[in-house]
Write a protein that holds these residues in place. Structure first.
Motif, PDB file in Angstrom:
ATOM      1  N   UNK A  17       0.785  -1.235   0.000  1.00  0.00           N
ATOM      2  CA  UNK A  17       0.000   0.000   0.000  1.00  0.00           C
ATOM      3  C   UNK A  17       0.818   1.286   0.000  1.00  0.00           C
ATOM      4  N   UNK A  18       2.127   1.183  -0.074  1.00  0.00           N
ATOM      5  CA  UNK A  18       2.925   2.397   0.174  1.00  0.00           C
ATOM      6  C   UNK A  18       2.527   3.557  -0.727  1.00  0.00           C
ATOM      7  N   UNK A  19       2.295   3.284  -2.003  1.00  0.00           N
ATOM      8  CA  UNK A  19       1.970   4.413  -2.883  1.00  0.00           C
ATOM      9  C   UNK A  19       0.539   4.904  -2.676  1.00  0.00           C
ATOM     10  N   UNK A  20      -0.398   3.980  -2.517  1.00  0.00           N
ATOM     11  CA  UNK A  20      -1.791   4.403  -2.308  1.00  0.00           C
ATOM     12  C   UNK A  20      -1.900   5.187  -0.997  1.00  0.00           C
ATOM     13  N   UNK A  21      -1.267   4.685   0.061  1.00  0.00           N
ATOM     14  CA  UNK A  21      -1.351   5.401   1.344  1.00  0.00           C
ATOM     15  C   UNK A  21      -0.663   6.763   1.258  1.00  0.00           C
ATOM     16  N   UNK A  22       0.421   6.843   0.511  1.00  0.00           N
ATOM     17  CA  UNK A  22       1.060   8.149   0.301  1.00  0.00           C
ATOM     18  C   UNK A  22       0.086   9.100  -0.401  1.00  0.00           C
ATOM     19  N   UNK A  23      -0.615   8.600  -1.399  1.00  0.00           N
ATOM     20  CA  UNK A  23      -1.604   9.441  -2.086  1.00  0.00           C
ATOM     21  C   UNK A  23      -2.724   9.855  -1.129  1.00  0.00           C
ATOM     22  N   UNK A  24      -3.160   8.928  -0.282  1.00  0.00           N
ATOM     23  CA  UNK A  24      -4.200   9.256   0.710  1.00  0.00           C
ATOM     24  C   UNK A  24      -3.706  10.398   1.607  1.00  0.00           C
ATOM     25  N   UNK A  25      -2.456  10.298   2.059  1.00  0.00           N
ATOM     26  CA  UNK A  25      -1.891  11.321   2.951  1.00  0.00           C
ATOM     27  C   UNK A  25      -1.773  12.666   2.236  1.00  0.00           C
ATOM     28  N   UNK A  26      -1.300  12.649   1.008  1.00  0.00           N
ATOM     29  CA  UNK A  26      -1.131  13.906   0.261  1.00  0.00           C
ATOM     30  C   UNK A  26      -2.483  14.555  -0.043  1.00  0.00           C
ATOM     31  N   UNK A  27      -3.480  13.728  -0.317  1.00  0.00           N
ATOM     32  CA  UNK A  27      -4.827  14.250  -0.556  1.00  0.00           C
ATOM     33  C   UNK A  27      -5.378  14.848   0.734  1.00  0.00           C
ATOM     34  N   UNK A  28      -5.174  14.149   1.850  1.00  0.00           N
ATOM     35  CA  UNK A  28      -5.617  14.676   3.145  1.00  0.00           C
ATOM     36  C   UNK A  28      -5.043  16.077   3.331  1.00  0.00           C
ATOM     37  N   UNK A  29      -3.743  16.215   3.120  1.00  0.00           N
ATOM     38  CA  UNK A  29      -3.070  17.521   3.275  1.00  0.00           C
ATOM     39  C   UNK A  29      -3.613  18.561   2.291  1.00  0.00           C
ATOM     40  N   UNK A  30      -3.686  18.204   1.023  1.00  0.00           N
ATOM     41  CA  UNK A  30      -4.047  19.188  -0.006  1.00  0.00           C
ATOM     42  C   UNK A  30      -5.512  19.604   0.068  1.00  0.00           C
ATOM     43  N   UNK A  31      -6.364  18.722   0.602  1.00  0.00           N
ATOM     44  CA  UNK A  31      -7.802  19.021   0.629  1.00  0.00           C
ATOM     45  C   UNK A  31      -8.296  19.438   2.013  1.00  0.00           C
ATOM     46  N   UNK A  32      -7.365  19.810   2.896  1.00  0.00           N
ATOM     47  CA  UNK A  32      -7.798  20.507   4.103  1.00  0.00           C
ATOM     48  C   UNK A  32      -7.833  19.733   5.407  1.00  0.00           C
TER      49      UNK A  32
END
Lengths: 172, 172
Positions: free
Chosen positions: B14-29
């Motif tokens: 999951x490393x890439x998907x979870x990284x995307x989840x984290x970056x989306x969390x940050x970018x979307x507030x």
């Protein structure tokens, strides 16, 4: 017609992200995904989802992306964190024509920035092409995904507790 | 405060998907991501983005997710394709309280469905937790991500052609 073009797909590294891109394309109202690198595994995966969950979504892999872009008649959108703001750009796209949405993996050749009619950012922060595609399609279709009927063999009934699944295929 | 809780993270898969989840969390507030499995690599990755691109986003990994859920005072949303429709559920959430958003990897224990106040679907089709989180946060914050200022060392200037980057850190 809305087609998503995935550029720079590397089979081992990108398999899950590209699968998510394809599933988002399908769920948020695109008609087809084209992936530059041949990848039978993703093809099978997406076709299996379509068979079970319905809809007319298509997938094609192993395609010369430059040819697709060069021959495209309608507007070409490239989703990139460097692009112009979503709300500003989206109004300029002619919705009466077929739309090609280019979604790159990590590095995208400068040529694509030049060929695209619209380089569009879903926020100028680094995040995810999966999220960018979903939010772009949500805005472009005015949230049409919320009403879309897929008429699949499997249908999920929205529920606040537990899983409610209707299976119309007795042989499954 | 909005906190995203990633449950079921498997380091290699999951490393890439979870990284995307984290970056989306940050970018979307969202303010923070908590990941159940200890993963120093993702921590470093996200901290590096925060250092360069700004904002106050936090990451913590290796946390007992059950404890977080049990002790949470505000509403708990679990994003799942089996959940109730987004537009319908989102109105019911008390926005004056801190929000916990649970985002599962492939299999989520039934316990989470029970503990969540709201099991919410961003469409009832299979797609991506990355996309679901982005669209949920977009709706929950009324698109606030579009105005958010991160004041990072690196700032991207939206542009329809090419890459315009302002770097405020001369030592970089």
């Amino acid at each position: 017609m809305i087609i998503v073009l995935r550029v720079g797909h590397r089979i081992s590294r990108d398999k899950r992200i590209t699968t998510h891109v394809a599933l988002v394309a399908r769920a948020f109202g695109a008609d087809k995904i084209i992936i530059d690198t041949k990848d039978r595994h993703i093809e099978e995966n997406i076709c299996s989802v379509c068979k079970r969950f319905g809809g007319d979504f298509k997938i094609e892999t192993g395609v010369d992306y430059k040819k697709i872009i060069k021959q495209w008649k309608g507007p070409i959108v490239h989703l990139t964190m460097y692009g112009e703001e979503l709300e500003k750009s989206i109004k300029k796209i002619d919705k009466n024509k077929d739309l090609l949405i280019v979604v790159g993996a990590e590095k995208v050749p400068p040529w694509i920035y030049r060929e695209a009619d619209f380089n569009i950012s879903v926020g100028n922060q680094p995040h995810s092409e999966v999220a960018a595609l979903a939010v772009f399609l949500d805005r472009y279709t005015n949230g049409r995904w919320q009403e879309e009927q897929f008429n699949g063999k499997i249908e999920i009934v929205p529920s606040n507790k537990g899983k409610k699944v209707i299976s119309k295929d007795k042989d499954r």
